[in-house]
Design a protein around this motif. Structure first.
Motif, PDB file in Angstrom:
ATOM      1  N   TRP A  63       0.671  -1.604  -0.290  1.00  0.00           N
ATOM      2  CA  TRP A  63       0.577   0.252  -0.146  1.00  0.00           C
ATOM      3  C   TRP A  63       0.709   0.879  -0.114  1.00  0.00           C
ATOM      4  O   TRP A  63       1.648   1.447   1.015  1.00  0.00           O
ATOM      5  CB  TRP A  63      -0.813  -0.018   1.157  1.00  0.00           C
ATOM      6  N   PRO A  64       0.475   2.234  -1.314  1.00  0.00           N
ATOM      7  CA  PRO A  64       1.377   3.216  -1.561  1.00  0.00           C
ATOM      8  C   PRO A  64       0.664   3.985  -0.551  1.00  0.00           C
ATOM      9  O   PRO A  64       1.338   5.662  -1.224  1.00  0.00           O
ATOM     10  CB  PRO A  64       1.465   3.613  -2.683  1.00  0.00           C
ATOM     11  N   GLY A  65       1.327   3.784   0.688  1.00  0.00           N
ATOM     12  CA  GLY A  65       0.571   5.254   1.884  1.00  0.00           C
ATOM     13  C   GLY A  65       1.939   6.376   1.856  1.00  0.00           C
ATOM     14  O   GLY A  65       0.975   7.832   2.104  1.00  0.00           O
ATOM     15  N   ALA A  66       2.810   6.313   1.827  1.00  0.00           N
ATOM     16  CA  ALA A  66       3.784   7.087   1.825  1.00  0.00           C
ATOM     17  C   ALA A  66       3.760   8.644   0.315  1.00  0.00           C
ATOM     18  O   ALA A  66       3.834   9.436   0.802  1.00  0.00           O
ATOM     19  CB  ALA A  66       5.534   6.764   2.145  1.00  0.00           C
ATOM     20  N   GLU A  67       3.214   7.196  -0.242  1.00  0.00           N
ATOM     21  CA  GLU A  67       3.049   8.059  -1.830  1.00  0.00           C
ATOM     22  C   GLU A  67       1.924   8.774  -1.718  1.00  0.00           C
ATOM     23  O   GLU A  67       2.303  10.427  -2.607  1.00  0.00           O
ATOM     24  CB  GLU A  67       3.074   7.715  -2.749  1.00  0.00           C
ATOM     25  N   TRP A  68       0.843   8.258  -1.129  1.00  0.00           N
ATOM     26  CA  TRP A  68      -0.827   9.493  -1.382  1.00  0.00           C
ATOM     27  C   TRP A  68      -0.497  10.923  -0.565  1.00  0.00           C
ATOM     28  O   TRP A  68      -0.326  11.441  -0.889  1.00  0.00           O
ATOM     29  CB  TRP A  68      -1.804   8.488  -0.495  1.00  0.00           C
ATOM     30  N   ARG A  69       0.524  10.224   0.456  1.00  0.00           N
ATOM     31  CA  ARG A  69       0.665  11.469   1.814  1.00  0.00           C
ATOM     32  C   ARG A  69       1.359  12.500   1.015  1.00  0.00           C
ATOM     33  O   ARG A  69       1.463  13.892   1.244  1.00  0.00           O
ATOM     34  CB  ARG A  69       1.329  10.694   2.981  1.00  0.00           C
ATOM     35  N   ARG A  70       3.051  11.863   0.052  1.00  0.00           N
ATOM     36  CA  ARG A  70       3.266  13.177  -0.754  1.00  0.00           C
ATOM     37  C   ARG A  70       2.516  14.009  -2.041  1.00  0.00           C
ATOM     38  O   ARG A  70       2.264  14.785  -1.595  1.00  0.00           O
ATOM     39  CB  ARG A  70       4.488  12.101  -1.375  1.00  0.00           C
ATOM     40  N   VAL A  71       2.228  12.733  -2.475  1.00  0.00           N
ATOM     41  CA  VAL A  71       0.283  13.707  -3.296  1.00  0.00           C
ATOM     42  C   VAL A  71      -0.269  14.665  -2.943  1.00  0.00           C
ATOM     43  O   VAL A  71      -0.179  15.589  -3.412  1.00  0.00           O
ATOM     44  CB  VAL A  71       0.416  13.066  -4.029  1.00  0.00           C
ATOM     45  N   ALA A  72      -0.609  14.727  -1.582  1.00  0.00           N
ATOM     46  CA  ALA A  72      -1.415  15.259  -0.479  1.00  0.00           C
ATOM     47  C   ALA A  72      -0.599  16.533  -0.234  1.00  0.00           C
ATOM     48  O   ALA A  72      -0.844  17.804  -0.430  1.00  0.00           O
ATOM     49  CB  ALA A  72      -2.392  14.652   0.379  1.00  0.00           C
ATOM     50  N   ALA A  73       0.640  16.402   0.057  1.00  0.00           N
ATOM     51  CA  ALA A  73       1.320  17.499  -0.035  1.00  0.00           C
ATOM     52  C   ALA A  73       2.302  18.075  -0.633  1.00  0.00           C
ATOM     53  O   ALA A  73       1.968  19.677  -0.402  1.00  0.00           O
ATOM     54  CB  ALA A  73       2.504  16.959   1.278  1.00  0.00           C
ATOM     55  N   LEU A  74       2.180  17.778  -1.758  1.00  0.00           N
ATOM     56  CA  LEU A  74       2.296  17.980  -3.054  1.00  0.00           C
ATOM     57  C   LEU A  74       1.417  19.304  -3.709  1.00  0.00           C
ATOM     58  O   LEU A  74       1.380  20.297  -3.958  1.00  0.00           O
ATOM     59  CB  LEU A  74       2.436  17.588  -3.609  1.00  0.00           C
ATOM     60  N   MET A  75      -0.184  18.489  -3.491  1.00  0.00           N
ATOM     61  CA  MET A  75      -1.544  19.819  -3.494  1.00  0.00           C
ATOM     62  C   MET A  75      -1.295  20.839  -2.662  1.00  0.00           C
ATOM     63  O   MET A  75      -2.076  21.621  -3.507  1.00  0.00           O
ATOM     64  CB  MET A  75      -2.187  18.670  -4.031  1.00  0.00           C
TER      65      MET A  75
END
Length: 98
Positions: A63-75
């Motif tokens: 589960w790519p949780g870290a990547e989803w958190r990165r995307v949220a921070a980028l947004m």
């Protein structure tokens, strides 16, 4: 060879469609829930001893949780109302490593 981080990034990019902040927040929440579940399963497995099903398992593998958190921070940082993979410069070079 792709790293777990590369695989997570590719998984997020394969979504292909623009995602709203709310949709990304839902993905972050789901990933967090799955990471917690995986952690609980690993703790049970440790108590019972390793099996072929749990050997080599890690929280980041499924589960790519870290990547989803990165995307949220980028947004948030870029003030994007929606996430569009083609605008994500950091996520664009994943296929180049294959």
């Amino acid at each position: 060879m792709w790293s777990a981080e590369d695989m997570a990034r590719a998984s997020v990019r394969r979504q292909g469609e623009p995602l709203s902040r709310e949709q990304v927040a839902d993905k972050v929440a789901e990933a967090g829930r799955r990471e917690r579940e995986s952690g609980q399963q690993l703790h049970v497995a440790v108590d019972r001893g390793p099996t072929t099903a749990t050997l080599g398992t890690s929280r980041s593998s499924g589960w790519p949780g870290a990547e989803w958190r990165r995307v949220a921070a980028l947004m948030a940082a870029e003030d994007w109302p929606v996430y569009e993979p083609e605008r994500d410069v950091q996520g664009q070079n994943v296929g180049a490593r294959a």
